[in-house]
Motif scaffolding. Structure first.
Motif, PDB file in Angstrom:
ATOM      1  N   HIS A   1       0.838  -1.204   0.000  1.00  0.00           N
ATOM      2  CA  HIS A   1       0.000   0.000   0.000  1.00  0.00           C
ATOM      3  C   HIS A   1       0.874   1.256   0.000  1.00  0.00           C
ATOM      4  N   LEU A   2       1.925   1.271   0.806  1.00  0.00           N
ATOM      5  CA  LEU A   2       2.795   2.439   0.881  1.00  0.00           C
ATOM      6  C   LEU A   2       3.563   2.647  -0.419  1.00  0.00           C
ATOM      7  N   PHE A   3       4.033   1.565  -1.027  1.00  0.00           N
ATOM      8  CA  PHE A   3       4.837   1.705  -2.236  1.00  0.00           C
ATOM      9  C   PHE A   3       4.062   2.417  -3.342  1.00  0.00           C
ATOM     10  N   GLY A   4       2.767   2.128  -3.469  1.00  0.00           N
ATOM     11  CA  GLY A   4       1.980   2.771  -4.508  1.00  0.00           C
ATOM     12  C   GLY A   4       2.008   4.284  -4.415  1.00  0.00           C
ATOM     13  N   VAL A   5       2.009   4.816  -3.198  1.00  0.00           N
ATOM     14  CA  VAL A   5       2.073   6.270  -2.995  1.00  0.00           C
ATOM     15  C   VAL A   5       3.455   6.795  -3.380  1.00  0.00           C
ATOM     16  N   LEU A   6       4.498   6.152  -2.874  1.00  0.00           N
ATOM     17  CA  LEU A   6       5.856   6.634  -3.098  1.00  0.00           C
ATOM     18  C   LEU A   6       6.227   6.569  -4.578  1.00  0.00           C
ATOM     19  N   PHE A   7       5.794   5.506  -5.244  1.00  0.00           N
ATOM     20  CA  PHE A   7       6.167   5.287  -6.642  1.00  0.00           C
ATOM     21  C   PHE A   7       5.517   6.297  -7.572  1.00  0.00           C
ATOM     22  N   THR A   8       4.308   6.724  -7.268  1.00  0.00           N
ATOM     23  CA  THR A   8       3.586   7.629  -8.171  1.00  0.00           C
ATOM     24  C   THR A   8       3.728   9.097  -7.783  1.00  0.00           C
ATOM     25  N   PHE A   9       4.313   9.391  -6.620  1.00  0.00           N
ATOM     26  CA  PHE A   9       4.295  10.765  -6.110  1.00  0.00           C
ATOM     27  C   PHE A   9       5.317  11.669  -6.785  1.00  0.00           C
ATOM     28  N   ASP A  10       6.594  11.295  -6.757  1.00  0.00           N
ATOM     29  CA  ASP A  10       7.650  12.194  -7.228  1.00  0.00           C
ATOM     30  C   ASP A  10       7.490  12.588  -8.684  1.00  0.00           C
ATOM     31  N   ILE A  11       7.178  11.629  -9.530  1.00  0.00           N
ATOM     32  CA  ILE A  11       7.116  11.881 -10.963  1.00  0.00           C
ATOM     33  C   ILE A  11       5.778  12.487 -11.363  1.00  0.00           C
ATOM     34  N   GLY A  12       4.752  12.285 -10.542  1.00  0.00           N
ATOM     35  CA  GLY A  12       3.436  12.708 -10.956  1.00  0.00           C
ATOM     36  C   GLY A  12       2.690  13.623 -10.028  1.00  0.00           C
TER      37      GLY A  12
END
Length: 322
Positions: A239-250
């Protein structure tokens, strides 16, 4: 979980027919990213049993299709569960019966201006599909249960702690992130970076404080442990990875320029990079959809526009891929 004679269960990703539109190259209309309660009043086991009954009964497992986008943080728990399950799976498609099956995860190309809802479908014998569940908060557990590796991401000994962390991440990170985006809209289409965030956008500021407070709390947890609940990743990490993965670039495009990126939290950054680099967890198709790798034409996908400025690194794409 018992293994029996197997038939293939394929889990694939494809755009949903009711895909919503992303703005071309901007964030002005991202207010639709608002987590909603599941619309399907279905018990997944009942839905699968009904599909089996329609086809004459029996214990044959039917192909599963996960309609989702790697651009959506809500999708990543289910994506990771499907990929971690790998190998064999138990598909409970008839009451009291199960068959071991292999799970094959495939990601389809996602149109840059469409984002599908997160829904698990099962294929009927006639080639049509039936919705099994659209409860994105629990799909990862459902998918994992189809595998003899059940308990890998959701071990019973940690169930209570996982439930607590999942709820915090889903509400205070994913829910708050979408609320920040919704509150970024302005009735006069004034550009986000020209607004007075210190005095004029109280709701936006409060939501961002909640979001970053949770990131700081999780960074502190990860300063003492490689994963949220110990030495092995669990459903909470998915669940946490989904936030981190999409946050910086998007999605950071919906935040003021000075606001922090994942790279500004040392333990979260190391953790996100470690998961990102885990073989088989994130595909090159995912990386291209997010905008971390160029396509065949050498251009990067930019569904949210150019990645936001990050003070601590010159090139956030290169930092993720280093």
């Amino acid at each position: 979980m018992t293994n029996a004679t197997s038939t293939d269960v394929s889990v694939s990703f494809e755009p949903a027919s009711s895909a919503r539109k992303l703005p071309p190259g901007g964030i002005g209309r991202l207010g639709f990213f608002e987590p909603a309660a599941p619309a399907l009043p279905l018990n997944p086991d009942d839905a699968l049993a009904d599909i089996a009954a329609e086809s004459g009964g029996g214990a044959q497992p039917y192909p599963l299709v996960l309609s989702a986008s790697p651009l959506d943080p809500r999708a990543w728990p289910a994506i990771i569960a499907a990929r971690v399950a790998g190998g064999n799976a138990d598909a409970n498609v008839a009451a009291g019966r199960s068959s071991a099956s292999s799970i094959n995860v495939e990601t389809a190309d996602v149109n840059g201006d469409e984002l599908p809802d997160v829904t698990l479908y099962a294929a009927r014998a006639d080639g049509s599909t039936a919705a099994v569940s659209d409860d994105w908060t629990r799909l990862s557990r459902l998918i994992e249960r189809f595998s003899p590796r059940a308990g890998t991401l959701y071990p019973s000994a940690l169930a209570r702690d996982i439930d607590r962390l999942d709820a915090i991440i889903d509400q205070d990170l994913i829910g708050t992130l979408f609320a920040v985006i919704a509150s970024s809209e302005h009735p006069h289409d004034e550009r986000l970076d020209r607004r007075d965030f210190l005095h004029g956008a109280q709701r936006h500021a409060v939501l961002r404080r909640v979001f970053y407070a949770r990131l700081g709390w999780l960074d502190d947890i990860l300063s003492r442990s490689p994963y949220l609940l110990g030495s092995q990743p669990t459903d909470a990490d998915a669940h946490l990875f989904g936030v981190l993965f999409t946050f910086d670039i998007g999605y950071r495009n919906a935040f003021p320029v000075p606001d922090a990126a994942v790279v500004d939290y040392p333990h979260l950054w190391e953790y996100a990079r470690r998961l990102y680099g885990t073989p088989g967890l994130v595909t090159d198709d995912d990386r291209r959809a997010i905008g971390l790798l160029p396509g065949a034409d050498g251009a990067f996908a930019q569904p949210w526009g150019e990645p936001a400025f990050t003070e601590t690194v010159d090139d956030i794409r290169a930092a993720w891929n280093a």
